[in-house]
Design an enzyme around this catalytic site. Sequence first.
Site, short mmCIF file in Angstrom:
data_model
loop_
_atom_site.label_atom_id
_atom_site.label_comp_id
_atom_site.label_asym_id
_atom_site.label_seq_id
_atom_site.Cartn_x
_atom_site.Cartn_y
_atom_site.Cartn_z
N HIS A 253 0.84 -1.17 0.08
CA HIS A 253 -0.14 -0.08 -0.08
C HIS A 253 0.95 1.15 -0.10
O HIS A 253 2.06 1.16 0.52
CB HIS A 253 -0.81 -0.08 1.30
CG HIS A 253 -2.12 0.96 1.32
ND1 HIS A 253 -1.88 2.38 1.83
CD2 HIS A 253 -3.21 0.71 1.33
CE1 HIS A 253 -2.78 2.86 1.75
NE2 HIS A 253 -3.99 2.34 1.29
N CYS B 260 -4.73 2.58 -3.35
CA CYS B 260 -3.44 3.09 -3.02
C CYS B 260 -2.39 2.20 -2.97
O CYS B 260 -1.53 1.94 -2.33
CB CYS B 260 -3.77 3.32 -1.34
SG CYS B 260 -5.10 4.72 -1.02
N LYS C 32 -10.71 -0.76 10.31
CA LYS C 32 -10.80 -1.94 9.44
C LYS C 32 -11.00 -3.31 10.26
O LYS C 32 -11.29 -4.17 9.85
CB LYS C 32 -9.39 -2.22 8.48
CG LYS C 32 -9.03 -1.26 7.77
CD LYS C 32 -7.97 -1.63 6.76
CE LYS C 32 -7.07 -0.32 5.97
NZ LYS C 32 -8.18 0.31 5.06
N ASP D 208 3.35 -4.65 7.75
CA ASP D 208 2.32 -3.85 7.69
C ASP D 208 0.81 -4.93 7.71
O ASP D 208 0.80 -5.51 6.95
CB ASP D 208 2.20 -3.13 6.55
CG ASP D 208 0.83 -2.58 6.06
OD1 ASP D 208 -0.38 -2.45 6.85
OD2 ASP D 208 0.49 -1.85 4.93
N GLN E 279 -4.55 -5.25 6.93
CA GLN E 279 -5.64 -6.33 6.56
C GLN E 279 -5.43 -7.49 7.16
O GLN E 279 -5.99 -8.62 6.65
CB GLN E 279 -5.20 -6.14 4.84
CG GLN E 279 -5.54 -5.18 4.08
CD GLN E 279 -6.73 -4.61 3.79
OE1 GLN E 279 -7.64 -5.40 4.26
NE2 GLN E 279 -7.03 -3.36 3.70
#
Lengths: 150, 419
Positions: B134, B377, B237, B211, B214
């Site tokens: 991202h 993104c 999220k 990261d 998600q």
Amino acid sequence: MKLDEMYQEIILDHYRHPHNKGLRDPFDTQVHHVNPTCGDEVTLRVKLDGEKVLDVSYEGQGCSISQASASVMTDLVIGHTIEDAMHAGDEFLALMQSKGQGEPDEEVLEDAVAFVGVSKYPARVKCALLGWMAFKDATAQALQTTEGQK
Amino acid sequence: MTLHLPGLLDTDTIRKDFPILERLLHDDRPLVYLDNAATSQTPRQVIDAMTQYYASSNANVHRGVHVLAEEATALYEGARDKVAAFINAPSRDEIVFTKNSSEAINLVANMLTWADEPFKVGVGADVVITEMEHHSNIVPWQLLAQRTGAQLKWFGLTDDGRLDLSNIEQVITEETKVVSVVHTSNILGTVNDLDPIVRRAHDVGALVVVDASQAAPHMVLDVQALGADFVAFTGHKMCGPTGIGVLWGRLGLLEELPPFLGGGEMIETVTMSASTYAPAPHKFEAGTPPIAEAVGLGAAIDYLSAIGMDRIAAHEHAITGYAVDALNGVEGLKIIGPADNVARAAAISFTFGDIHPHDVGQVLDEQGIAVRVGHHCARPVCLRYGVPATTRASFYLYSTPAEVDALVAGLEHVRRFFG
């Protein structure tokens, strides 16, 4: 139905059969504009002749609205004076900012009046303006170059 | 007909917790919310916890001696405990609250910009990322490299949407100071096996940043098992509010590395000429923090944990398998990313003939179906696969097979509209 207001037949026609697409020579300036939120891109060339817009050609990728708008735009500016072309651009910008309330002048905007429905969708206004912004930028740059040569 | 897939949660019950899912859109069409990778919806339990905080305990934290200040502090620090337990952090002091994942990653990049040896990133050092990131895990490292003279390197992608680690020994070398990599791709849905990267990075003495934006919402995230040095994720999220994110970091590193933002809360003593800093995590939390948002995140973690992250993962796996099969059966549709349901999360990107994603999304919206369109993104991923943009459907614990069916029917309508 709202969708048909946005995707008027004129818009879909220009999308399926775009006018003046494909980059052409000769040209004074070439610009590349992108819509950073969706990745739509247009590369656009302008050829001026004194007070007149002699030619505009473009290549791009994007949604039906951005592609159709660029096609309609070329019809409105090629062969017209720079002043008239810029005026049409201003009228179109005002239409796009009208939130669906605009009453466009068909004498000035011709096929571009079909975009009134798009102005209800804030996320799509930038799509419709992409080609116009590129044209204004390329023309301004071409005029600057001409000024510099005087 | 109700479809029974193994692993499905009782979505009838779960959906009652989410008031927004009752919304009707254009011409009374029920909302089909398939944009969960962008942001998830918020259960009543989270909304209530935040309302309750403002209605009865609102105060600034860590400073007053009055009842409200003590309650607010207990709630804020209680949320830190919940996050620590949720990701199996060895210590609550390893949880730094940030605004979002982007801020968490920027925080690490800035710690390393200002760090002394051996952590300092400067001329002669390499920073390694991947083409799958991202923008929030690309741009902070570009800034770091530009500002310090370090070199930015990256792993490429295979044709089927996986990280290409075939040249791992050339990409991660003795010069590498930090490797920052996505756990689960927001655009491709790929779930990466990070073990080889963590192992190689640690072999050469590099730090590993993950990261997990998600990942944290969708599966059991165990930072100890992961073996990384920093992990970033965001609240909105995972059924929490916006404005709250998390940086987990190894305590030794957080103690050693310098602060980035200065201000209230992050100090020990201040004179006009110099200051000393509070211990981690407060050293990295300058200013009044997002207190209500932390409370909301804590409530979201309670909500998710009561259902069970393993069960949520199983539900999403079932939905994703059903969706991959259904979408693969749509003529002209091409999935961008793993075309099967192996090591794959519940975000599915696709192209649909030559119909632009904006147009796909617009016509789906008219039917009440919310998807994301664009480059998500992650523009380098679009460039890698030669597409200007994609349409993405992404699922969560409340998603149902019927919503997948609605998407497929919606796509057929899109085809008719532009055909």
